[in-house]
Write a protein that holds these residues in place. Structure first.
Motif, PDB file in Angstrom:
ATOM      1  N   ALA A 179     -10.160 -10.756   1.982  1.00 35.23           N
ATOM      2  CA  ALA A 179      -9.324  -9.574   2.184  1.00 35.23           C
ATOM      3  C   ALA A 179      -8.645  -9.158   0.884  1.00 35.23           C
ATOM      4  O   ALA A 179      -8.578  -7.967   0.557  1.00 35.23           O
ATOM      5  N   ILE A 180      -8.137 -10.141   0.141  1.00 36.19           N
ATOM      6  CA  ILE A 180      -7.467  -9.836  -1.131  1.00 36.19           C
ATOM      7  C   ILE A 180      -8.461  -9.248  -2.130  1.00 36.19           C
ATOM      8  O   ILE A 180      -8.191  -8.222  -2.771  1.00 36.19           O
ATOM      9  N   ILE A 181      -9.623  -9.892  -2.258  1.00 36.06           N
ATOM     10  CA  ILE A 181     -10.639  -9.403  -3.204  1.00 36.06           C
ATOM     11  C   ILE A 181     -11.126  -8.017  -2.802  1.00 36.06           C
ATOM     12  O   ILE A 181     -11.337  -7.138  -3.652  1.00 36.06           O
ATOM     13  N   SER A 182     -11.296  -7.803  -1.485  1.00 32.72           N
ATOM     14  CA  SER A 182     -11.759  -6.495  -0.995  1.00 32.72           C
ATOM     15  C   SER A 182     -10.749  -5.412  -1.326  1.00 32.72           C
ATOM     16  O   SER A 182     -11.124  -4.298  -1.715  1.00 32.72           O
ATOM     17  N   GLY A 183      -9.456  -5.731  -1.156  1.00 28.63           N
ATOM     18  CA  GLY A 183      -8.430  -4.750  -1.491  1.00 28.63           C
ATOM     19  C   GLY A 183      -8.441  -4.391  -2.973  1.00 28.63           C
ATOM     20  O   GLY A 183      -8.335  -3.211  -3.336  1.00 28.63           O
ATOM     21  N   LEU A 184      -8.582  -5.401  -3.830  1.00 30.69           N
ATOM     22  CA  LEU A 184      -8.634  -5.147  -5.269  1.00 30.69           C
ATOM     23  C   LEU A 184      -9.901  -4.388  -5.656  1.00 30.69           C
ATOM     24  O   LEU A 184      -9.864  -3.491  -6.510  1.00 30.69           O
ATOM     25  N   PHE A 185     -11.034  -4.752  -5.010  1.00 31.31           N
ATOM     26  CA  PHE A 185     -12.298  -4.086  -5.316  1.00 31.31           C
ATOM     27  C   PHE A 185     -12.261  -2.625  -4.868  1.00 31.31           C
ATOM     28  O   PHE A 185     -12.729  -1.722  -5.575  1.00 31.31           O
ATOM     29  N   GLY A 186     -11.672  -2.382  -3.692  1.00 27.66           N
ATOM     30  CA  GLY A 186     -11.532  -1.010  -3.218  1.00 27.66           C
ATOM     31  C   GLY A 186     -10.658  -0.192  -4.143  1.00 27.66           C
ATOM     32  O   GLY A 186     -10.957   0.976  -4.429  1.00 27.66           O
ATOM     33  N   ASN A 187      -9.580  -0.794  -4.624  1.00 29.48           N
ATOM     34  CA  ASN A 187      -8.699  -0.106  -5.569  1.00 29.48           C
ATOM     35  C   ASN A 187      -9.432   0.217  -6.870  1.00 29.48           C
ATOM     36  O   ASN A 187      -9.241   1.288  -7.468  1.00 29.48           O
ATOM     37  N   LEU A 188     -10.317  -0.711  -7.307  1.00 28.19           N
ATOM     38  CA  LEU A 188     -11.126  -0.476  -8.504  1.00 28.19           C
ATOM     39  C   LEU A 188     -12.042   0.723  -8.324  1.00 28.19           C
ATOM     40  O   LEU A 188     -12.157   1.587  -9.209  1.00 28.19           O
ATOM     41  N   LEU A 189     -12.680   0.798  -7.163  1.00 25.48           N
ATOM     42  CA  LEU A 189     -13.623   1.891  -6.907  1.00 25.48           C
ATOM     43  C   LEU A 189     -12.925   3.242  -6.815  1.00 25.48           C
ATOM     44  O   LEU A 189     -13.402   4.235  -7.372  1.00 25.48           O
ATOM     45  N   VAL A 190     -11.794   3.270  -6.109  1.00 26.23           N
ATOM     46  CA  VAL A 190     -11.132   4.551  -5.831  1.00 26.23           C
ATOM     47  C   VAL A 190     -10.274   5.020  -7.003  1.00 26.23           C
ATOM     48  O   VAL A 190     -10.352   6.190  -7.409  1.00 26.23           O
ATOM     49  N   ASP A 191      -9.458   4.125  -7.539  1.00 25.31           N
ATOM     50  CA  ASP A 191      -8.492   4.530  -8.571  1.00 25.31           C
ATOM     51  C   ASP A 191      -9.016   4.358  -9.992  1.00 25.31           C
ATOM     52  O   ASP A 191      -8.999   5.302 -10.783  1.00 25.31           O
ATOM     53  N   THR A 192      -9.501   3.163 -10.316  1.00 27.11           N
ATOM     54  CA  THR A 192      -9.926   2.896 -11.692  1.00 27.11           C
ATOM     55  C   THR A 192     -11.193   3.659 -12.048  1.00 27.11           C
ATOM     56  O   THR A 192     -11.266   4.319 -13.093  1.00 27.11           O
ATOM     57  N   LEU A 193     -12.218   3.549 -11.201  1.00 25.56           N
ATOM     58  CA  LEU A 193     -13.494   4.227 -11.474  1.00 25.56           C
ATOM     59  C   LEU A 193     -13.529   5.653 -10.948  1.00 25.56           C
ATOM     60  O   LEU A 193     -14.482   6.388 -11.241  1.00 25.56           O
ATOM     61  N   ALA A 194     -12.506   6.038 -10.165  1.00 25.81           N
ATOM     62  CA  ALA A 194     -12.380   7.410  -9.639  1.00 25.81           C
ATOM     63  C   ALA A 194     -13.632   7.861  -8.907  1.00 25.81           C
ATOM     64  O   ALA A 194     -14.117   8.984  -9.076  1.00 25.81           O
ATOM     65  N   LEU A 195     -14.170   7.000  -8.048  1.00 21.06           N
ATOM     66  CA  LEU A 195     -15.379   7.332  -7.282  1.00 21.06           C
ATOM     67  C   LEU A 195     -15.063   8.018  -5.963  1.00 21.06           C
ATOM     68  O   LEU A 195     -15.983   8.375  -5.230  1.00 21.06           O
ATOM     69  N   GLY A 196     -13.794   8.181  -5.656  1.00 18.30           N
ATOM     70  CA  GLY A 196     -13.415   8.891  -4.438  1.00 18.30           C
ATOM     71  C   GLY A 196     -13.182   7.955  -3.269  1.00 18.30           C
ATOM     72  O   GLY A 196     -13.605   6.795  -3.279  1.00 18.30           O
ATOM     73  N   PRO A 197     -12.506   8.423  -2.198  1.00 20.92           N
ATOM     74  CA  PRO A 197     -12.142   7.578  -1.061  1.00 20.92           C
ATOM     75  C   PRO A 197     -13.311   7.129  -0.192  1.00 20.92           C
ATOM     76  O   PRO A 197     -13.132   6.270   0.672  1.00 20.92           O
TER      77      PRO A 197
END
Length: 461
Positions: A179-197
């Motif tokens: 769950a922790i890794i998934s939350g960080l990975f999701g944040n990477l995809l949406v915010d850092t890489l700006a791939l969208g929600p």
């Protein structure tokens, strides 16, 4: 971000590490290499399934809002998901006993991937269809996998006590670390890489597809209904089992009360920690809660390793602690008055609530492997998935009612209601322990009588 969040996170992390490193042989269950191989292969699949679920959770509401839907429409979509789990999910989940648990697990992967695909559309009807698929998948996730595991474990002749090891490790990793890794990975995809929600949903579909390939390639099929009864007869058999065995009925009530409170907490913790629009790091707090859950599951593995310590006994204390932890928002309501200026950092009452909520999440971490252990003991194999989905019917009704009336009651009333439910769960747990002890005592007395009769037989010849 305020240092308080880091202090709470660091303390929980230190406790988790200390808990794991301090385990000795008495805190671990001695197992075989063949079992360890079986357990690890299951945990890999379970972790992939949970990754597919955890990646989606933090972004569902956000995605719907970016499509322009208001709070009312989003609430309807959420209600549709829980309603689907109650109606369609119960039917599909119950087919696992009849059609096969492996097949049901594959169905979970397919339906959840279809739900992820619908997130690419901004059409309300398409999104509603996705929520229906998601509701069905949720029922399968919380019934088919556990049913397959218990049946396969018994079929391979492993010690019943070893199931506790699988349950605690699966929760520690799947509901904690993943769950922790998934939350960080999701944040990477949406915010850092700006791939969208939508990106976390695409990633979730990939994890689900990978897990499905492993299931198809390595899992064997098992069934709960050897007579292949029709679905109506299967429902009647499950209902009869619940009605005729008070232990099963109590277990279902306890599960519904706790999980209903847990899902209500999921909706309430954000407004509770920021009643005056305080700026709080939602993702970091979520990771903190998951860390607390890991701490609870690590502690549960110690408790379950001791065969002399009954689950029915210590869970009474867990429910009391969880009930008390959700009373904190009510108590802190009298500590300070809301400031006139909106925003700012977390308040004193918010800080105390964060500690209380982390305690509740630790109780959640203890609850999952413990309730799994009790289900493996009391629910009959031939209708395991059906009965487990029956348990989720009152849960889904409760959550739908809460969602529909979430703005009708003050937040303190909602927390007070959850606290009362958890206290009732502790009372029911005490009743369950009493019945289990009584039946165990009668079974031992009957065994002693049979043994004395066998010893007396040669004297009568």
């Amino acid at each position: 971000m305020e240092s308080f969040y880091f202090v709470v996170f660091a303390c929980l992390a230190a406790l988790v590490v200390a808990m794991e490193l301090s385990k000795n042989s008495k805190d671990r269950i001695g197992t075989s290499s063949s079992f360890n191989s079986f357990m690890n292969s299951y945990i890999i699949v379970y972790s992939l399934m949970m990754a597919g679920d955890w990646l989606q959770g933090p972004y569902v509401y956000y995605l719907y809002s970016t499509y322009g839907f208001g709070k009312g429409e989003i609430g309807q979509l959420f209600i549709a998901g829980f309603g689907s789990s109650m109606l369609f999910g119960t039917l599909v989940g119950s087919l696992a006993d009849k059609q096969g648990r492996k097949r049901a697990c594959v169905t979970y992967c397919i339906t959840y991937m279809l739900s992820c695909v619908t997130k690419h559309s901004s059409e309300y009807k398409i999104l509603m269809l996705g929520r229906i698929f998601g509701g069905i998948a949720t029922s399968l996730l919380f019934s088919a996998f556990e049913s397959w595991l218990v049946a396969e474990h018994n079929k391979r002749g492993f010690d019943q006590q070893w199931l506790s090891e699988t349950f605690s490790k699966a929760i520690f990793l799947g509901n904690g670390l993943v769950a922790i890794i998934s939350g960080l990975f999701g944040n990477l995809l949406v915010d850092t890489l700006a791939l969208g929600p939508v990106a976390p949903f695409d990633a979730a579909a990939c994890f689900l597809a990978f897990g499905m390939v492993i299931i198809l390639a390595s899992w064997t099929e098992n069934y709960g209904d050897p007579e292949k009864k029709n679905l109506l007869a299967q429902f009647k058999g499950a209902a009869l089992a619940i009605a005729s065995d008070e232990r099963i009925a109590l277990l279902g009530a306890i599960q519904s009360l706790f999980e209903g409170s847990m899902y209500t907490f999921v909706f309430l913790w954000t407004p509770a920690l920021s009643p005056n629009d305080e700026e709080i790091p939602h993702g970091f707090i979520f990771a903190t809660f998951m860390l607390a859950s890991m701490l609870g599951s690590s502690f549960a593995s110690r408790l379950l390793a001791h065969s002399s310590l009954r689950v029915e006994s210590y869970m009474q204390i867990v429910f009391i602690i969880s009930s008390a932890s959700l009373l904190i928002p009510i108590l802190t309501n009298f500590l300070e008055t809301p400031p006139d200026v909106r925003g700012g950092g977390i308040s004193l009452s918010g800080s105390l609530q964060l500690i209380g909520f982390s305690t509740f999440e630790a109780c959640v971490g203890i609850f999952w492997p413990s309730i799994m252990k009790m289900r493996s003991q009391y629910i009959p194999e031939e209708a395991r998935s059906t009965i487990m989905n029956f348990f989720r019917i009152p849960l889904n009704v409760f959550v739908c009612v809460v969602l529909y009336n979430v703005d009708a009651f003050p937040i303190t009333i909602m927390f007070g209601m959850c606290s009362i439910f958890l206290f009732i769960a502790s009372v029911l747990q005490r009743r369950l322990e009493g019945i289990a002890e009584s039946q165990k005592s009668r079974s031992q007395d009957w065994t002693e009588i049979r043994e004395s009769d066998r010893e007396a037989e040669p004297l009568n010849v």
